[in-house]
Write an enzyme that holds these catalytic residues in place. Structure first.
Site, PDB file in Angstrom:
ATOM      1  CG  ASP A   1      -4.864  12.746  -1.324  1.00 42.41           C
ATOM      2  OD1 ASP A   1      -4.891  11.842  -0.463  1.00 42.41           O
ATOM      3  OD2 ASP A   1      -3.953  13.598  -1.383  1.00 42.41           O
TER       4      ASP A   1
ATOM      5  CD  GLU B   1      -9.583  11.257   0.521  1.00 42.33           C
ATOM      6  OE1 GLU B   1      -9.511  12.243   1.276  1.00 42.33           O
ATOM      7  OE2 GLU B   1      -8.757  10.320   0.540  1.00 42.33           O
TER       8      GLU B   1
ATOM      9  CG  ASP C   1      -3.046  12.982   4.483  1.00 41.10           C
ATOM     10  OD1 ASP C   1      -3.038  13.303   3.279  1.00 41.10           O
ATOM     11  OD2 ASP C   1      -3.729  12.043   4.936  1.00 41.10           O
TER      12      ASP C   1
ATOM     13  CB  CYS D   1      -5.615  12.826   8.458  1.00 42.85           C
ATOM     14  SG  CYS D   1      -5.423  11.172   9.140  1.00 42.85           S
TER      15      CYS D   1
ATOM     16  CG  ASN E   1      -6.801   2.969   7.362  1.00 41.88           C
ATOM     17  OD1 ASN E   1      -5.704   2.525   7.653  1.00 41.88           O
ATOM     18  ND2 ASN E   1      -7.035   4.270   7.288  1.00 41.88           N
TER      19      ASN E   1
ATOM     20  CG  HIS F   1      -7.931   4.619  -1.868  1.00 42.58           C
ATOM     21  ND1 HIS F   1      -7.988   5.841  -1.258  1.00 42.58           N
ATOM     22  CD2 HIS F   1      -6.909   3.948  -1.262  1.00 42.58           C
ATOM     23  CE1 HIS F   1      -7.057   5.924  -0.329  1.00 42.58           C
ATOM     24  NE2 HIS F   1      -6.370   4.798  -0.320  1.00 42.58           N
TER      25      HIS F   1
ATOM     26  NE  ARG G   1     -10.460   8.042   2.866  1.00 45.66           N
ATOM     27  CZ  ARG G   1      -9.392   8.580   3.453  1.00 45.66           C
ATOM     28  NH1 ARG G   1      -8.188   8.128   3.170  1.00 45.66           N
ATOM     29  NH2 ARG G   1      -9.528   9.586   4.294  1.00 45.66           N
TER      30      ARG G   1
ATOM     31  CD  GLU H   1     -10.081   6.175   6.858  1.00 41.11           C
ATOM     32  OE1 GLU H   1     -10.175   5.043   7.388  1.00 41.11           O
ATOM     33  OE2 GLU H   1      -9.006   6.683   6.519  1.00 41.11           O
TER      34      GLU H   1
ATOM     35  CE1 TYR I   1      -3.696   2.467   0.388  1.00 37.86           C
ATOM     36  CE2 TYR I   1      -2.513   3.293   2.303  1.00 37.86           C
ATOM     37  CZ  TYR I   1      -3.522   3.428   1.365  1.00 37.86           C
ATOM     38  OH  TYR I   1      -4.345   4.534   1.397  1.00 37.86           O
TER      39      TYR I   1
ATOM     40  CG  ASP J   1      -4.458   8.141  -0.291  1.00 36.71           C
ATOM     41  OD1 ASP J   1      -5.376   8.631  -0.966  1.00 36.71           O
ATOM     42  OD2 ASP J   1      -4.219   8.470   0.887  1.00 36.71           O
TER      43      ASP J   1
END
Length: 300
Positions: free
Chosen positions: A91, A118, A62, A126, A213, A116, A161, A191, A48, A89
């Site tokens: 974002d 989100e 982040d 975050c 996660n 992914h 996500r 998440e 990952y 990731d």
């Protein structure tokens, strides 16, 4: 020697096949290419690549400050160093639906196996911090549709996500997950689930693979692989764990160096030079060009 000899499309196909088998896949988070090679050496199923780790590697929080170029570049460096599939990731996709489409193709070109996106607003936060905000369902769906329409390799995994659990609750998370699957998402990343029952509820809501996660110091309890397997989770990530352990060890070593002036007492905690050379496959470089790499590796 050098990079993985397994083409990106074969890694993606193998990833899809293992996901379809129903087994639980373990994806520790790599903080650099060398750690990705170690993850493979230790027998895990995938790697990952965390947006939080990429941000931290640049000394940034982040909160959506990294660019597509930075993320894709680091992703390529990690993906090419391992035969394992890599999940990255992305974002919020780095912009509007057209930007999301470009993001997908850029990450495909970088050799990643999946990504992914989100449903947070920009700038994102975050996933385990308070104060998050999510976009409306229409916007979230458009991001996924753009990703699915833009990909050229059908085996490239498009995971959605959703961060809506922390904002509107579990029922909203189930509804959002269903909508994202209807939009074409191959898998769902719910998440900040708080309990095993919540993971089970998402599992019941959708018929695609789901991801858990297991980040430390967050809103989710740290469940075991067996516990997550029992409620139907298909992928588990530990996104920042290796970075946290490495930085913790580095901090303690620097304290020792400052206070004692040497690190002799920490030698047994260090990776031995021979182990590093073995992980780097120095011997094969030596065989490839002995006129340059003409050393031998100590066996002790």
């Amino acid at each position: 020697m050098l990079y993985s000899q397994v083409p990106a499309h074969e890694k993606r196909r193998a990833f899809r096949e293992r996901l379809a088998s129903g087994e639980l896949l373990r994806f520790p988070g790599a903080f650099n290419p060398l750690s990705a090679r170690l993850i493979e050496r230790k027998g895990f199923e995938g790697v990952y690549i965390s947006g939080a780790v990429l941000s931290a590697d640049l000394g940034l929080p982040d909160i959506g400050l990294t660019t597509l170029t930075e993320v894709a570049g680091r992703g390529q460096q990690i993906a090419r160093m391992t035969d394992l599939p890599t999940l990255i990731d992305a974002d919020t996709g780095f912009g509007e639906p057209m930007n999301v489409a470009r993001t997908i193709q850029t990450l495909e070109d970088a050799g990643l196996s999946g990504m992914h996106i989100e449903d947070q607003v920009n700038p994102k936060r975050c996933g385990h911090l308070d104060g998050k905000a999510v976009v409306d369902e229409d916007t979230a769906v458009k991001r996924i549709r753009a990703a699915v329409d833009a990909r050229r390799d059908p085996d490239f995994l498009v995971m959605a996500r959703t961060d809506i659990r922390a904002v509107e609750g579990l029922s909203a998370a189930k509804d959002r997950a269903r909508a994202l699957v209807d939009a074409g998402a191959d898998a769902i990343f719910p998440e900040a689930m708080r309990t095993l029952d919540e993971f089970a509820a998402i599992r019941e809501a959708v018929d695609v693979p789901i991801l858990a996660n297991m980040t430390e110091f967050g809103k989710s309890d740290l469940f075991t692989v067996d516990q997550l397997r029992d409620v139907g989770v298909n992928i588990v990530i530990w996104p920042v764990s290796l970075l946290r352990i490495a930085m913790g060890a580095a901090g303690r070593a620097l304290d020792t160096l400052r206070d004692e002036g040497h690190l002799t007492g920490l030698l047994d905690q260090m990776q031995h030079r021979a182990d590093l050379y073995d992980l780097l496959d120095y011997e094969r470089y030596n065989h490839f060009d002995t006129s340059v790499f003409n050393f031998t590796i100590a066996k002790d």
